[in-house]
Every structure is written in C-alpha cells, then in structure tokens.
Enzyme design. Sequence first.
Site, PDB file in Angstrom:
ATOM      1  N   TYR A  32       0.853  -1.186   0.000  1.00 18.84           N
ATOM      2  CA  TYR A  32       0.000   0.000   0.000  1.00 18.84           C
ATOM      3  C   TYR A  32       0.887   1.233   0.000  1.00 18.84           C
ATOM      4  O   TYR A  32       1.840   1.312   0.783  1.00 18.84           O
ATOM      5  CB  TYR A  32      -0.897   0.033   1.252  1.00 18.84           C
ATOM      6  N   GLU A  49      -0.538   4.742  -0.494  1.00 21.21           N
ATOM      7  CA  GLU A  49      -1.377   5.934  -0.719  1.00 21.21           C
ATOM      8  C   GLU A  49      -0.546   7.193  -0.521  1.00 21.21           C
ATOM      9  O   GLU A  49       0.249   7.291   0.415  1.00 21.21           O
ATOM     10  CB  GLU A  49      -2.566   5.924   0.253  1.00 21.21           C
ATOM     11  N   ASP A 109      -6.444  13.326 -25.481  1.00 17.24           N
ATOM     12  CA  ASP A 109      -6.458  11.929 -25.043  1.00 17.24           C
ATOM     13  C   ASP A 109      -5.671  11.143 -26.082  1.00 17.24           C
ATOM     14  O   ASP A 109      -6.162  10.844 -27.174  1.00 17.24           O
ATOM     15  CB  ASP A 109      -7.900  11.430 -24.935  1.00 17.24           C
ATOM     16  N   THR A 162      -3.381   5.751 -22.135  1.00 16.93           N
ATOM     17  CA  THR A 162      -3.240   4.440 -21.524  1.00 16.93           C
ATOM     18  C   THR A 162      -1.829   3.974 -21.867  1.00 16.93           C
ATOM     19  O   THR A 162      -1.199   4.488 -22.796  1.00 16.93           O
ATOM     20  CB  THR A 162      -4.288   3.441 -22.058  1.00 16.93           C
ATOM     21  N   LYS A 197      -1.413   0.337 -25.151  1.00 10.54           N
ATOM     22  CA  LYS A 197      -1.758   0.243 -26.580  1.00 10.54           C
ATOM     23  C   LYS A 197      -0.458   0.329 -27.395  1.00 10.54           C
ATOM     24  O   LYS A 197       0.381  -0.547 -27.271  1.00 10.54           O
ATOM     25  CB  LYS A 197      -2.779   1.322 -26.938  1.00 10.54           C
TER      26      LYS A 197
HETATM   27  N1  DSN Z   1     -11.569   0.373 -25.542  1.00  7.47           N
HETATM   28  C1  DSN Z   1     -10.436   1.030 -26.121  1.00  7.47           C
HETATM   29  C2  DSN Z   1     -10.313   0.764 -27.564  1.00  7.47           C
HETATM   30  O1  DSN Z   1     -10.500  -0.382 -27.956  1.00  7.47           O
HETATM   31  O2  DSN Z   1     -10.013   1.652 -28.333  1.00  7.47           O
HETATM   32  C3  DSN Z   1     -10.404   2.465 -25.842  1.00  7.47           C
HETATM   33  O3  DSN Z   1     -10.419   2.660 -24.466  1.00  7.47           O
END
Ligand code: DSN
Length: 412
Positions: free
Chosen positions: A53, A55, A199, A225, A228
């Site tokens: 943990y 925090e 984004d 994210t 990807k």
């Molecule tokens: N769900 C993702 C995608 O497939 O593009 C985006 O968050």
Amino acid sequence: MNIEYLKETDPEIYEVICREIAREQNKILLIASENYASRAVIEAQGSVLTNKYAEGYPGRRYYGGCEYADIVERLAIERAKELFKAEHVNVQPHSGSQANMAVYFSFLKPEDTIMGMSLAHGGHLSHGASVNFTGKLYKTVFYGVNKETGYIDMGEVKDLAEQYKPKMIIVGASAYSRVLDFEAFSEIAKEVGAYILADIAHIAGLIIAGEHPTPFPHVDFATATTHKTLRGPRGGIIMCKAEYAKAIDRMIFPGIQGGPLVHVIAAKAVAFKEASTQGFKEYQKGIISNAKRLASGLTKHGFKIISGGTDNHLMLVDLSNMNVTGREAEESLDNAGITVNKNAIPYDDKPPSITSGIRIGAPSVTTRGMGIAEMDEIANMISEVIKDINNPSTIANVSVMARALCSKYPIY
Ligand code: DSN
C-alpha cells in the site's frame, strides 16, 4: 511463460491462462488497442510490489515501508516526463477513463459543457457519450468527421466551439486513422477560453517515436493508456502543465483513487524505459508502414477504408459494399484465426451491437515481427473470409493459413 506455482495452486486458472497464451500465439490479433507487453513488463507487473500500500506520492505516503515504492514511482514519473516532454506527470491512474475523470473533476463542475469527438465517429466513451459518466454529468457537444472525406472537419470544430463555448475541448479518438492537429484545436480552445485535453491513449507510442505530432506545448492536459501502442501494462497516465499539477495529483489521490497499483507503476516504468530506445522508434515506424500496407492491400481487394487510408496504426473498414455486417465479420474472422472488433463507421445506420464496419490495427502483428509481406497475406486472408463468409471450408482453410503464419512469429 513460467507460471508453475499457479499450476499447483489453482489448476483451473492455470489452464485458462495457458489457453489464453495459445490464443494470443495462434491467432492474428488485429485489435487496434491491444498489444503484447514485453516479458520484462509482465515480470514487473507480476512482482511482489502488488503487496504494497502506498497511498500518497513519493516522499509523502500514508504508510510506512514505502522506500522502494517511492523509487519505482519516481523512476516512472521521470521517464514519462522525458518521453512526453511534459512538465508534470501522474502515473497512478488505474485506467484511461480514470485519467480522464481526474482531469474533468479537477477543472469542471457538473453541467459545464465539454466538447469531444462523437463516439459514433471514432471518439471515446469517456469524451461525453450519453451512457458514460461524462454524458450524465456534463452538457456535451460533439464534432465528427466529414461524410465525404472521413477527416475531422476543423471548420465544424471551430463553429461548434464558438456556438457552445465549451469549458473543455477533448481531442482524441479510438477509431480515427488520421493525424490529430493539436495546434489547431488549441487555437480554437484559446479563442473560446476552453481548457484543452488531448487523449492520446491510442497514439502515445507514435508520439514518443516522433511519428505523430506531440500535444505539448499546445494542450493543458494529455491523458493516455500505457498498454496500446506504448506496449506497457494495462493502465493510465496524466501529463499536464506544471500549473495544474497540484490539482491533478489531489484529484487522483485522495479524490478518486485510493492506493496506487505499485506493481503496475513499476511495469509502466519498464515500458517507458523500453520506449526510450531506438528499437522502439523503429517499431513505431513499422506499425505505421504495416497499417498503411494493410489498408492498401484491403483497398486492392475492393474494401472501402474510411478516409481512404491511414496515417497511424489503425483503419476503419466500411463493409457495406460487401453486404456483411461488422458483427458477422468479427465472428467469421475470429473463427478463421484473425481477431478484429466490429466498429461503427461514421454515419452508420446499424446499431453498435451490429455495425457496418470493423476496426483493424497493426501494433500487435508488428510487435511479433511481421512486416509488409505478411500484411499482404493478412489482407488476402481477410478478403477471402469476408467475400465467402457463409462457407465453412473457406474459414477452415484460412484458419490453417493464419495458424501457420503465427507459428513463424512466436510472441514470447
Ligand atoms: N476500448 C479502447 C479501444 O478499444 O479503443 C479504448 O479505451
């Protein structure tokens, strides 16, 4: 992958993971938002750091024993700042949606107006879709793509911004194959006094490698994210100007999250290190050239690509001229060893559970080392399946070809 302890402790989960490894190895994975994390990323994510943990933030934690968690998080932050040339980075968001939530909650009030790309035209749920918290909390305005060209219409963006005066403009997409003009968006945002959020979840890797323009210094915030094109662990990240750092950090913790996932932050740090290499730059170039080749291969087979092609890692294929729905294509292609997702195309007349299109991305096949020749083979296979979609023997033949191709390119 060595998961021998699991085999002893929980044979059912062990078995499922083994089958998933085989699925990932034996199928051609073309889902644009997926990738294969490196073994090093997976080792960090699977480490004892999951026990901790922590925090708070490095040097300011609410638990003892955080000395190694601090090192991990500082490394992740420093590496990300360097990669994205960002003034401030928060590496704690558990996902892209939570990264976006933190930005919204820090700078917007309920009922404020946000403007994003329509989900139906390639935007993301968390950019204002009615079924998402963003669509419930905020007033929403959407820009889309031009029906003829398939490109974002910057004239429309400007007109909408002037008319609705949004408090925040979001630039980013999940299914848009062209370059996002962050500078032009930021000019419009400035003109109407809006914050601007980029984004970059899908294109983070391309940006790091210089294969797509960077959002900074044009935007106030960028979220991404890490799993990807960036090829790290599943998770999120926020980058922002220094002036917003305190508000963003306080909103992530204690505002919307509790303890950070230190093991995931360690894996993010590993991915950031990998992303700083020349090999990663070459890899990102390879993704784009493979995507372009797939798009041109499919075009030669008579498929319509929205906007006529791609500048990035993905494309949207309009199947209406093939008399096949996205759902049928997704199912038959998967049976043939090629995994894609059905996807609405702009101005689609079919519901999201059916759709007229599929989205195809090149990150995963590029990670496993496939190149131009393999993209041609894959385009041929897709064409064979879609054009003979009701013929089980075609699907069976293609699945043998897909498996043979995959066996030449092991993933781990
Ligand atoms: N769900 C993702 C995608 O497939 O593009 C985006 O968050």
